[in-house]
Design an enzyme around this catalytic site. Sequence first.
Site, PDB file in Angstrom:
ATOM      1  N   ASP A  66       0.554  -1.633  -0.231  1.00 40.93           N
ATOM      2  CA  ASP A  66      -0.079   0.053   0.249  1.00 40.93           C
ATOM      3  C   ASP A  66       0.540   1.515   0.109  1.00 40.93           C
ATOM      4  O   ASP A  66       1.784   1.447   0.299  1.00 40.93           O
ATOM      5  CB  ASP A  66      -1.301  -0.467   0.750  1.00 40.93           C
ATOM      6  CG  ASP A  66      -0.428  -0.064   2.413  1.00 40.93           C
ATOM      7  OD1 ASP A  66       0.659  -0.711   2.760  1.00 40.93           O
ATOM      8  OD2 ASP A  66      -0.881   0.437   3.493  1.00 40.93           O
ATOM      9  N   GLU A 128      -0.072  -1.413   5.186  1.00 40.95           N
ATOM     10  CA  GLU A 128       0.731  -0.933   6.546  1.00 40.95           C
ATOM     11  C   GLU A 128       1.126   0.797   7.026  1.00 40.95           C
ATOM     12  O   GLU A 128       0.786   1.043   7.789  1.00 40.95           O
ATOM     13  CB  GLU A 128       2.413  -1.436   6.260  1.00 40.95           C
ATOM     14  CG  GLU A 128       3.649  -1.101   7.307  1.00 40.95           C
ATOM     15  CD  GLU A 128       4.394   0.418   6.816  1.00 40.95           C
ATOM     16  OE1 GLU A 128       4.971   0.576   7.516  1.00 40.95           O
ATOM     17  OE2 GLU A 128       3.952   1.246   6.341  1.00 40.95           O
TER      18      GLU A 128
END
Length: 381
Positions: A66, A128
């Site tokens: 991400d 994350e």
Amino acid sequence: MIRRLVAFDTTSSKSNLALIDAVRGYLAAHGVDSRLIPDESGAKANLFATIGPAVEGGVALAGHTDVVPVEGQPWTSPPFTLAERDGRLYGRGTSDMKSFIAIALALVPEFQKRGLKRPLHLCLSYDEEVGCFGMPRLLARLGRELPKPALAIIGEPTEMKVVHAHKGVWSQSTTITGRDGHSSAPQRGVNAILYMGRFIAYLERLGERLREQGMRGVPPGLEFDPPWTTVGIGRIRGGTAMNIIPRTCTLDWELRVLPGVEPASIRAEVDAWLRDELLPQLQRDAPEASIVTDKIAAVPALQPEENGAAETLALRLTGANRAVTAAFASEAGQFQETGISAVMCGPGSIVQAHQPDEFISLAQVTAGEAFLRKLADWAAT
């Protein structure tokens, strides 16, 4: 491969499945099986794959898929289209941290030809950037459904320096509820924004005290910038209209905690102040008033390991004499809590992370390639 990965808009608010499916297809084309570990919604997933023998041990090459948002940033080229200019690759995620993942993927055919005796495990995660929520689902399966690595290298952008310690992050959201009413009679209501101002002032005082304490309680030999546990105030929301006394106000705030400092004790101190000092002031005028603090995320610090196996190997591969520290957090502490020796080491600079016109230099990409080729040499022996 960097171009291909950057093209996927994997902003944390969106699904990462298109990227994960592409990686899975790429690995399958090279004869590498992979395992998906989805989130509860099924809209996102981690990926685990092993190159070499499917056994315990070896090294996990870990990275998050991400990226942070691009909205409101003055990009000079489309953020999800890789652009090469003056020895740099521009695009969201080039530095943080799709280039590390791309290098590992691009080298898969080389890894296979080497006839690895020790496995290299790919551990790709989701979410994350918003609290390291994805990787724990993968880690929970290691040693049970999946082979457990002995070491982990988290390829965050460290300019290929070996990071053996980083701060932890505790983030939370505090909501103060007072009493609304017409703004012409403020004495009849309880303005939640004004009380939140008192809480912000308390957090400022707390931050100053933590700064004065500095590195107290931290293992010796560590250097951090800044060298103290910090308090951060990120977002505030409150009020509905100019002529309405604000009934609620919400503050998102965080602690960035040095290794060796217990975040739970700081949070307990804050909770006690809210309960014993601020709440009675609120309820003096509005007995129904309340203060609620919800945890957003708790990311463990990476603790320095004496004679740590991951640090020893990473220093050998980079040729560096010593490891360093980082103020930013990663999934490394989560690996460590699972019993896996971990360090951060990856191409790119954290200075470029989250910025408009994020980039990685081609020199850093080359350094990342060299590092993973040396790792393959180690795994082949």
